[in-house]
Write an enzyme that holds these catalytic residues in place. Structure first.
Site, PDB file in Angstrom:
ATOM      1  N   LEU A   8       0.840  -1.196   0.000  1.00 36.17           N
ATOM      2  CA  LEU A   8       0.000   0.000   0.000  1.00 36.17           C
ATOM      3  C   LEU A   8       0.875   1.246   0.000  1.00 36.17           C
ATOM      4  O   LEU A   8       1.995   1.237   0.502  1.00 36.17           O
ATOM      5  CB  LEU A   8      -0.907  -0.024   1.234  1.00 36.17           C
ATOM      6  N   HIS A  50       8.410  40.248   7.067  1.00 34.50           N
ATOM      7  CA  HIS A  50       9.790  40.589   6.723  1.00 34.50           C
ATOM      8  C   HIS A  50      10.740  40.046   7.802  1.00 34.50           C
ATOM      9  O   HIS A  50      10.446  40.193   8.987  1.00 34.50           O
ATOM     10  CB  HIS A  50       9.941  42.114   6.650  1.00 34.50           C
TER      11      HIS A  50
END
Ligand code: FAD
Length: 477
Positions: A40, A459
């Site tokens: 899987l 910033h």
């Protein structure tokens, strides 16, 4: 043969597409079976996205520290323990596979381990049948018959090879085999300068392997913007990679035996290259052979890509999603298609499939990120795009890391963002922002420069490089 058990929906293939379809269908109350022959999680978990990123993540500090060394701010040497990295990777992949199996079972999904093949199609109200052949612990095989109301084929893809250009498992390896080596080759020829080739070359170069890249098209990452390929070439060449673009390979073989075994590549012009190992990363081919889809009326194109209609159907009551339909070979594309196919099969939507703004990344210390079409693609379809751009050299975070090579390019049509392309360190982290800007948030409309002007960018961040690029279209493309 055991008697048939009936399910509303059977999903063939347990990769990202198949598992998503199974969870969504079960959540809607359908009886669901998921059949997988290999483990899987599919290619993504076992031999694709996840193992490559575990190896790249574990070694990510190396190129950054090398940069600091060049900037005279650090000294020393990092050594990696490849067998230990491999063990950690294998443990993680196994644990995730087991967790996935538990979640599937907890959701009431029947999981069958074995090779699936269509035994019969659906006729009116009579279910179709899928034969699942599984190998027993004593080596014998057992066939189980499962009835289906809807079939979703999500069988994925495998590494491609061509005459004269095939992995032999000795010195010429495909990505699956190279992902498992426990000794870094002294030198590696990578045939294919796309995402898989570049990511694996980047990883092995961190372990000290000498890299040669060979790409038949004119540039690295040939499906991306031409400037992206130029930047990749410049940076990797500076790091000592040998790069051959626009050259065709005539043959790639193992020469010698035992400890002398090595890879020999011959170009069409006769020049030869040798290396300890070679990676063949020349694309993928669909895993559709032997499933019996043609008998249901499905059409297979080229090497077997399953043709789908506008609703991802290969035949009545049969959907084909993910890599196997050849639309977009990415895990999140398989996931997106799975969600749609289940909604469509349950009559929760009548609209046709819309792939939306598809994000794509190439990972490494130099990354590539793209959403939406490139300038070239837009021009080829009759648009007159404009571009705006920023370079990473002007960004303080890129400066802080010493990773200033690269740029962000915004592609505009009629004042709205249609696509974003970037190359540079860390740019994959900007991909979801880019997808939203290009209209991938469900609006279907890309942002204007005015929309972008209302967002406050923290910033200092790499995101500010996006802000700088978004001020307004600056030049015709
Ligand atoms: P798969 O994941 O291929 O799963 C298909 C499953 O079906 C497999 O388990 C297979 O065994 C099973 N199956 C096939 N035939 C049968 C059958 N007849 N009976 C039963 N079972 C069957 N994509 C990204 O988005 N990001 C990445 O960073 C990325 N990195 C990658 C790196 C590498 C090295 C590779 C090879 C691929 C990478 N990909 C990446 C691509 C990604 O792995 C695939 O796009 C994705 O796994 C496709 O999902 P899928 O569900 O269509 O098929």
């Amino acid at each position: 043969m055991t008697p048939s058990t009936r399910y509303d929906m059977i999903i063939l293939g347990g990769g990202p597409g198949g598992s998503r379809a199974a969870f969504d269908a079960a959540a809607r109350g359908l009886s669901v079976a998921l059949v997988d022959r290999d483990g899987l999680g599919g290619t993504c978990l076992n031999r694709g996205c996840i193992p490559t990123k575990l190896l790249l993540g574990a070694t990510a500090a190396q190129p950054l520290l090398e940069t600091q060394k060049k900037l005279k701010g650090a000294d020393g040497h990092i050594a990696f323990d490849l067998p230990a990295l491999q063990q950690r990777k294998d443990r993680y992949v196994k644990g995730t596979r087991q967790a996935l199996e538990k979640r599937l079972k907890a959701a009431g999904i029947a999981v069958y381990a074995g090779e699936g093949r269509v035994a019969s199609g659906r006729q009116g109200d009579t279910d179709g049948e899928l034969a699942v052949v599984s190998v027993q612990t004593d080596g014998t095989t057992q066939e189980t018959r499962l009835g289906w109301g809807t079939l979703i084929v999500a069988t994925g893809s495998t590494p491609a090879s061509f005459p004269g250009l095939a992995a032999d498992g000795v010195a010429v390896l495909d990505s699956t085999a190279l992902l498992d080596v426990t000794e870094a080759p002294e030198s590696l020829i990578v045939v294919g300068g796309g995402a898989i080739g570049l990511e694996m070359a980047d990883f092995f170069s961190r372990l000290g392997t000498r890299i040669t890249i060979v790409e038949g098209m004119g540039r690295l990452a040939p499906t991306e913007d031409a400037e992206v390929g130029d930047t990749l070439r410049k940076v990797y060449a500076r790091e000592g990679w040998a790069i051959h673009t626009g050259r065709k390979v005539a043959a790639l073989v193992t020469a010698g035996e035992g400890t002398d075994a090595h890879a020999v590549l011959r170009f069409e012009d006769g020049e030869e290259l040798t290396a300890s190992k070679a990676l063949l990363a020349v694309g993928r081919r669909p895993a559709s052979a032997g499933i019996g889809l043609e008998a249901l009326g499905a059409t297979l194109r080229g090497p077997g890509w399953v043709q789908t209609d506008d609703c991802l159907r290969a035949a009545p009551h049969v959907y084909a999603i993910g890599d196997v339909n050849g639309r977009t070979l990415l895990a999140h594309a398989a996931d997106h298609q799975a969600r749609y196919a289940v909604r469509h099969a349950c009559a929760d939507t009548a609209t046709t499939y819309d792939a939306g703004v598809m994000p794509a990344c190439i990972y490494g210390h130099l990354e590539v990120m793209r959403v939406g079409p490139t300038v070239e693609e837009l021009k080829n379809t009759g648009f007159s795009p404009q571009v705006s751009r920023s370079t990473l050299i002007a960004n303080p975070i890129a400066q802080a890391y010493g990773t200033t090579q690269g740029f962000i390019k915004i592609v505009w049509v009629d004042g709205r963002i249609r696509g974003v392309t970037a190359v540079g360190h860390g740019v994959s982290h900007l991909v979801t922002l880019a997808a939203v800007l290009a209209g991938g948030s469900g609006t279907g409309q890309g942002w204007t420069a005015h929309d972008a002007g209302n967002v406050i960018f923290a910033h200092p961040t790499l995101d500010e490089a996006m802000e700088a690029a978004m001020e307004a279209p600056q030049e015709p493309a």
